[in-house]
Motif scaffolding. Sequence first.
Motif, short mmCIF file in Angstrom:
data_model
loop_
_atom_site.label_atom_id
_atom_site.label_comp_id
_atom_site.label_asym_id
_atom_site.label_seq_id
_atom_site.Cartn_x
_atom_site.Cartn_y
_atom_site.Cartn_z
N GLY A 139 -39.81 47.51 -33.75
CA GLY A 139 -40.21 46.89 -34.94
C GLY A 139 -41.03 45.68 -34.66
O GLY A 139 -42.19 45.39 -35.26
N PHE A 140 -40.84 44.87 -33.45
CA PHE A 140 -41.71 43.86 -33.12
C PHE A 140 -43.07 44.35 -33.00
O PHE A 140 -44.16 43.67 -33.42
N ALA B 235 -44.99 42.60 -17.65
CA ALA B 235 -45.41 41.97 -19.02
C ALA B 235 -43.94 41.94 -19.99
O ALA B 235 -43.56 41.03 -20.55
N LEU B 236 -43.58 43.40 -20.32
CA LEU B 236 -42.33 43.55 -21.11
C LEU B 236 -41.30 42.85 -20.64
O LEU B 236 -40.44 42.42 -21.52
N ALA C 113 -30.69 40.00 -25.28
CA ALA C 113 -31.77 40.92 -24.44
C ALA C 113 -31.77 42.34 -24.89
O ALA C 113 -32.68 43.13 -25.13
N ALA C 114 -30.50 42.65 -24.79
CA ALA C 114 -30.07 44.29 -25.08
C ALA C 114 -30.51 44.48 -26.66
O ALA C 114 -31.07 45.51 -27.02
N TYR C 115 -30.11 43.63 -27.65
CA TYR C 115 -30.47 43.91 -29.00
C TYR C 115 -31.91 43.87 -29.34
O TYR C 115 -32.44 44.59 -29.95
N TRP C 116 -32.66 42.88 -28.33
CA TRP C 116 -34.00 42.73 -28.77
C TRP C 116 -34.92 43.86 -28.25
O TRP C 116 -35.77 44.63 -28.73
N SER D 61 -38.18 36.20 -22.57
CA SER D 61 -38.40 35.13 -23.71
C SER D 61 -37.62 35.33 -24.98
O SER D 61 -37.15 34.42 -25.43
N ALA D 62 -37.89 36.80 -25.25
CA ALA D 62 -36.97 37.03 -26.58
C ALA D 62 -35.65 36.61 -26.58
O ALA D 62 -34.91 36.08 -27.40
N ALA D 63 -34.94 36.94 -25.74
CA ALA D 63 -33.51 36.66 -25.26
C ALA D 63 -33.04 35.07 -25.34
O ALA D 63 -32.12 34.88 -25.84
#
Length: 85
Positions: A56-57, A72-73, A47-50, A79-81
């Motif tokens: 960039g995303f 939403a963010l 999560a922290a890296y994302w 989700s990304a994590a």
Amino acid sequence: MTEIRAAIPEISSREELARYIHDLAARVENGSMPLENESAIGYMKAAAYWIEACPGFFENFGMETPDNPDWALIGMIFSAACVYE
């Protein structure tokens, strides 16, 4: 996975975020959502890296990086994590 991502823009309240995360957890539990980070530490790091890489995303999708996070963010981060390494 597309279905779960499609729900992200609809998150506009704390309650909707909670429902989204419950649904995300259920999908991970039943195997319909891949989970690359099975430990809590791995999940938190992902999560922290994302969060660090999210400009960039957003750029890749022709979107502005939000200055002020919204519900939403936060859903997007959860989700990304799941899949970000």
